[in-house]
Design an enzyme around this catalytic site. Structure first.
Site, PDB file in Angstrom:
ATOM      1  N   HIS A   1     -58.042  -5.493 125.249  1.00 14.64           N
ATOM      2  CA  HIS A   1     -57.408  -4.300 125.812  1.00 14.64           C
ATOM      3  C   HIS A   1     -57.786  -4.043 127.267  1.00 14.64           C
ATOM      4  CE1 HIS A   1     -56.395  -3.349 121.613  1.00 14.64           C
ATOM      5  NE2 HIS A   1     -55.472  -2.570 122.120  1.00 14.64           N
ATOM      6  N   GLY A   2     -58.884  -4.583 127.735  1.00 14.64           N
ATOM      7  CA  GLY A   2     -59.227  -4.357 129.127  1.00 14.64           C
ATOM      8  C   GLY A   2     -60.590  -4.902 129.500  1.00 14.64           C
TER       9      GLY A   2
END
Length: 467
Positions: A320-321
């Protein structure tokens, strides 16, 4: 270009649909591919060459691997090479700065970090390519030798930049032979409008609430404001991402494709295990099929299962990041899932459904705090305020946000839990309304309101575009 933009709705999409539907079937793939390349070029012109090169390398090596399917050593080497290439590209563009920053911290070095922008949709199309190459390796699919058809699978614009993650076997037959009917086209338009309404009418307005709360200094944040803010974000991220998925699925139907569902009312779940079967279904399925099961799943004892859950949820968070808060978020959910599977499973079955749902939502809401605050200490401070460890319980901002947004929040909760869908069905039966009449009227109103918002609004982000 995002789906919820006036340029896409009134310029790009109508042009694509006209060219696509007036063309003979044998040219439809070429036309859709051409416009998909244009779509990506308009959104990320400097990286169009990157995605084409990645796609071509996967195309060539998948055929080479298939041709050497009886040579285990060579087949394994090709698989290792292409997976390493795909992950290497993802790591370089998405995690380069994160890795350098952490090396500097650990070794007290002063390596320079070059700013690299994130290619649009790289997390999604990388996972699609990996699933494709692994399925060829397993013998589940035969590699597509037609470069146009393979390119369409990778580049098809409805699902290119933010999913759902489409596995090749799910649409292999549709690429060659799909039904393009007026009924399916109409279903696609309806689904697109529903997604547009979720995004523009609901998610954007909830996002404004969250933005206001996040601006407040932690020392001045009240318990009331903290809860209003995180409830708004909890609803925002659902309507934002499920709205995008609805639009992607709707667009697919307009072109004759059936994409799998990506959300199934996750906020009615009675456990975190159930929640992750209902939230971002394509990502959860991908991790299960291509990471959790190959690692051994739960077949080799509790210790190995714990290891596998940690690996999968560390990776899920990192996907996700490039930030520690996403890793914490992933491990947080992985820990809860492990506890549910090993200790709480029987207890949750005995508890009333409403209690189980309350427990689930409490875990989810806390998780969203870690998800959205890059600074972990700030996230922890925010959670402390939520549970009464701040100096203020009620403030003017909280009361103002409550008065001005209570209807929006209540309606959003009712929609997110399927209450309106059930009510609509009851209304149709009670008033003996035909489905078409009521549905067309509701969709028309949603479309008009959505366009009105787009004309007047400047706040229109897609949260999952940054992943």
């Amino acid at each position: 270009m995002v789906f919820s933009s006036l340029a896409f709705i009134f310029v790009f999409l109508p042009i694509v649909l006209v060219f696509y539907h007036i063309s003979p079937f044998k040219y439809k793939n070429i036309i859709l591919l051409g416009f998909s390349v244009l779509f990506y070029t308009l959104g990320e012109p400097k990286y169009i060459l990157l995605i084409i090169i990645s796609m071509m390398i996967n195309y060539i090596l998948s055929i080479l691997m298939y041709n050497n399917r009886n040579d285990k050593e060579k087949k394994n080497m090709i698989l290792f090479t292409i997976v390493l290439f795909n992950i290497g590209i993802l790591i370089f563009f998405k995690y380069y700065s994160f890795l350098i920053d952490n090396i500097n911290i650990i070794f007290n070095s002063n390596l320079r970090v070059k700013e690299i922008s994130l290619p649009l949709g790289i997390s999604f199309y990388t996972f699609q390519l990996i699933s494709y190459i692994v399925d060829v390796y397993r013998g589940k699919i035969i590699p597509q030798r037609n470069i146009i058809k393979f390119s369409l699978y990778v580049l098809m614009f409805p699902q290119l930049v933010a999913g759902p993650i489409v596995v090749y076997s799910d649409i292999e037959k549709q690429i060659d032979n799909r039904k393009i009917t007026l009924i399916k086209f109409g279903q696609g338009v309806e689904r697109f409008i529903i997604g547009l309404g979720k995004k523009v009418i609901i998610a954007n307005n909830l996002g404004i609430i969250w933005s206001e709360v996040k601006l407040v200094n932690q020392s001045n944040l009240s318990l009331l404001s903290a809860w209003i803010g995180i409830i708004a974000f909890t609803l925002q991220i659902y309507f934002d991402f499920s709205g995008y998925s609805d639009m992607a699925i709707g667009l697919g139907k307009m072109f004759g494709f059936d994409f799998l569902e990506n959300f199934n009312l996750p906020y009615i779940s009675k456990s975190i295990t159930e929640f992750w079967r209902r939230w971002h279904i394509s990502l959860g399925s991908w991790f299960k099929e291509y990471l959790y099961i190959p690692l051994g799943g739960n077949r080799r004892g509790e210790l190995i299962q714990l290891r596998n859950i940690i690996i999968v949820w560390f990776t899920t968070g990192l996907w996700h990041g490039a930030s520690w808060n996403f890793i914490v978020w992933g491990l947080y959910f992985g820990s809860v899932l492990y506890l549910e599977k090993t200790f709480f499973k029987k207890l949750l079955k005995r508890l009333p459904g409403r209690i189980c749902n309350l427990y689930t939502m409490l875990i989810v809401v806390i998780g969203w705090v870690f998800f959205d605050f890059e600074n972990i200490s700030v996230a922890i401070d925010y959670i402390k305020v939520m549970f009464g460890f701040g100096s203020i319980n009620v403030d003017n901002l909280g009361m103002y946000l409550l008065r001005t947004n209570i209807i929006l929040i209540i309606i959003s909760i009712m929609l997110a839990t399927g209450f309106f869908d059930n009510t609509l069905e009851k209304m149709k039966k009670f008033f003996k309304l035909k489905d078409l009449t009521l549905i067309l009227f509701i969709k028309f109103i949603i479309f008009i309101i959505s366009i009105s918002y787009l004309v007047s609004e400047s706040y229109n982000p897609f949260l999952y575009f940054r992943f």
